[in-house]
Design a protein around this motif. Structure first.
Motif, short mmCIF file in Angstrom:
data_model
loop_
_atom_site.label_atom_id
_atom_site.label_comp_id
_atom_site.label_asym_id
_atom_site.label_seq_id
_atom_site.Cartn_x
_atom_site.Cartn_y
_atom_site.Cartn_z
N HIS A 1 12.01 -17.22 16.28
CA HIS A 1 10.65 -16.70 16.04
C HIS A 1 10.02 -16.21 17.34
CE1 HIS A 1 10.70 -18.01 11.83
NE2 HIS A 1 11.47 -18.96 12.30
N ARG B 1 19.82 -17.93 4.96
CA ARG B 1 18.99 -18.78 5.82
C ARG B 1 18.49 -19.99 5.02
NH1 ARG B 1 15.74 -17.94 10.45
NH2 ARG B 1 16.05 -15.69 10.44
N PHE C 1 27.63 -18.28 10.03
CA PHE C 1 28.46 -17.13 10.42
C PHE C 1 28.14 -15.92 9.56
CE2 PHE C 1 30.63 -18.66 13.89
CZ PHE C 1 31.24 -19.88 13.68
N ILE D 1 23.55 -9.70 10.58
CA ILE D 1 22.70 -9.05 11.60
C ILE D 1 23.54 -8.48 12.74
CG2 ILE D 1 20.62 -10.43 11.16
CD1 ILE D 1 21.40 -12.22 13.52
N THR E 1 26.69 -25.17 6.23
CA THR E 1 25.93 -24.72 7.41
C THR E 1 26.74 -23.69 8.20
OG1 THR E 1 24.87 -26.89 7.57
CG2 THR E 1 24.78 -25.49 9.52
N GLY E 2 28.02 -24.01 8.44
CA GLY E 2 28.88 -23.10 9.21
C GLY E 2 29.05 -21.76 8.51
N VAL F 1 16.54 -23.27 18.03
CA VAL F 1 16.76 -22.12 17.14
C VAL F 1 15.49 -21.76 16.38
CG1 VAL F 1 17.70 -23.52 15.23
CG2 VAL F 1 18.26 -21.10 15.37
N VAL G 1 27.66 -27.71 17.92
CA VAL G 1 27.35 -28.88 17.08
C VAL G 1 28.19 -28.84 15.80
CG1 VAL G 1 25.54 -29.97 15.66
CG2 VAL G 1 25.01 -29.23 17.98
N THR H 1 19.02 -28.64 19.38
CA THR H 1 19.52 -27.36 18.87
C THR H 1 18.57 -26.80 17.81
OG1 THR H 1 21.80 -28.04 19.27
CG2 THR H 1 21.46 -26.28 17.65
N VAL I 1 21.32 -28.04 6.68
CA VAL I 1 21.03 -28.74 7.95
C VAL I 1 20.14 -29.96 7.70
CG1 VAL I 1 19.78 -28.55 10.15
CG2 VAL I 1 21.37 -26.75 9.47
N ILE J 1 22.36 -20.23 19.72
CA ILE J 1 23.50 -19.81 18.88
C ILE J 1 24.75 -20.55 19.35
CG2 ILE J 1 25.05 -17.88 18.38
CD1 ILE J 1 22.65 -17.29 16.85
C1 HEM Z 1 28.74 -22.31 13.22
C2 HEM Z 1 27.59 -22.80 13.18
C3 HEM Z 1 26.29 -22.04 13.06
C4 HEM Z 1 26.02 -20.69 13.14
C5 HEM Z 1 27.00 -19.55 13.36
C6 HEM Z 1 24.57 -20.53 12.97
C7 HEM Z 1 23.91 -19.30 12.98
C8 HEM Z 1 22.56 -19.15 12.72
C9 HEM Z 1 21.87 -17.86 12.68
C10 HEM Z 1 22.52 -16.50 12.96
C11 HEM Z 1 20.57 -18.11 12.37
C12 HEM Z 1 19.43 -17.07 12.22
C13 HEM Z 1 18.82 -16.89 13.60
C14 HEM Z 1 17.80 -15.77 13.64
O1 HEM Z 1 17.07 -15.56 12.73
O2 HEM Z 1 17.71 -15.13 14.69
C15 HEM Z 1 20.44 -19.54 12.19
C16 HEM Z 1 19.25 -20.17 11.84
C17 HEM Z 1 19.10 -21.55 11.88
N1 HEM Z 1 20.05 -22.47 12.24
FE1 HEM Z 1 22.03 -22.13 12.52
N2 HEM Z 1 23.99 -21.76 12.79
C18 HEM Z 1 25.00 -22.70 12.85
C19 HEM Z 1 24.86 -24.08 12.79
C20 HEM Z 1 23.62 -24.71 12.83
C21 HEM Z 1 23.43 -26.11 13.14
C22 HEM Z 1 24.55 -27.09 13.49
C23 HEM Z 1 22.08 -26.36 13.08
C24 HEM Z 1 21.30 -27.63 13.33
C25 HEM Z 1 21.78 -28.68 13.95
C26 HEM Z 1 21.43 -25.10 12.73
C27 HEM Z 1 20.07 -24.94 12.53
C28 HEM Z 1 19.46 -23.74 12.20
C29 HEM Z 1 18.06 -23.60 11.80
C30 HEM Z 1 17.07 -24.74 11.64
C31 HEM Z 1 17.85 -22.22 11.57
C32 HEM Z 1 16.58 -21.56 11.02
C33 HEM Z 1 15.65 -21.16 12.09
C34 HEM Z 1 14.38 -20.58 11.43
O3 HEM Z 1 14.45 -19.91 10.43
O4 HEM Z 1 13.30 -20.85 11.95
N3 HEM Z 1 22.40 -24.11 12.59
N4 HEM Z 1 21.66 -20.16 12.42
#
Ligand code: HEM
Length: 159
Positions: free
Chosen positions: A153, A8, A69, A75, A64-65, A148, A95, A144, A15, A89
């Motif tokens: 949260h 994370r 994944f 999880i 990021t990707g 997220v 994006v 997005t 990001v 998600i």
């Molecule tokens: C293939 C692309 C992506 C996948 C599979 C993915 C997957 C995830 C997962 C599983 C989480 C944890 C969610 C949770 O705790 O329930 C997460 C957190 C996050 N993702 Fe992604 N993500 C991807 C791309 C992106 C992109 C493009 C952005 C922004 C434009 C982004 C922004 C964030 C942020 C800011 C968090 C943290 C949220 C927090 O801790 O408060 N992600 N992502």
């Protein structure tokens, strides 16, 4: 195996660098380039700046990707793709796929040539279009991110 939290951390840092850069290009660099006097100067400046950012964006998009994944795998969250309440998600994945397509495929194979061709003919219209495209990608990424952070949260906007 790296921890979910470390993934994370890598994810959020990547990001910030990536979308922060898109915001800079959209709100500062393109408007400044549009104000330059000659089309030659506009093209040279835009290509130099955008070219440098594209390298960074390729690395941060990939990070990021991969970290995203990995978190889904850690999880066992794949079933989230089947629930609308986890729309963020789907949005994150969309994006990431969009930028990956543009940066790794369309830009080098198509967009660069198109830019060179059209910017000679009509620089104003070309930069107008480029700026609009960047605004769409930036707004999509910001919505997005907000979704997220809220959703992961416990604040679900769609039940
Ligand atoms: C293939 C692309 C992506 C996948 C599979 C993915 C997957 C995830 C997962 C599983 C989480 C944890 C969610 C949770 O705790 O329930 C997460 C957190 C996050 N993702 Fe992604 N993500 C991807 C791309 C992106 C992109 C493009 C952005 C922004 C434009 C982004 C922004 C964030 C942020 C800011 C968090 C943290 C949220 C927090 O801790 O408060 N992600 N992502």
């Amino acid at each position: 195996m790296i921890s979910f939290t470390l993934a994370r951390v890598i994810h959020v840092l990547a990001v910030i660098l990536w979308i922060g850069g898109v915001a800079m290009v959209t709100t500062v660099i393109i408007p400044a380039v549009k104000k330059l006097k000659s089309p030659e100067e506009q093209i040279k400046t835009f290509e130099t700046l955008e070219g440098r950012f594209a390298i960074q964006a390729k690395v941060t998009t990939l990070l990021t990707g991969l970290s995203g994944f990995y978190m889904l795998y850690a999880i066992d969250g794949w079933s989230r793709y089947l629930e609308i309440k986890f729309w963020w998600i789907h949005a994150m994945t969309l994006v990431c796929i969009l930028f990956t397509l543009v940066l790794y495929v369309l830009e080098p194979l198509v967009l660069h040539k198109m830019f060179k061709k059209y910017v000679q003919k009509n620089p104003e219209k070309t930069f107008f279009f480029i700026q609009k495209a960047h605004w769409v990608l930036l707004l999509l990424s910001l919505i997005t991110t907000a979704g997220v952070v809220a959703g992961s949260h416990g604040w679900f906007w769609i039940k």
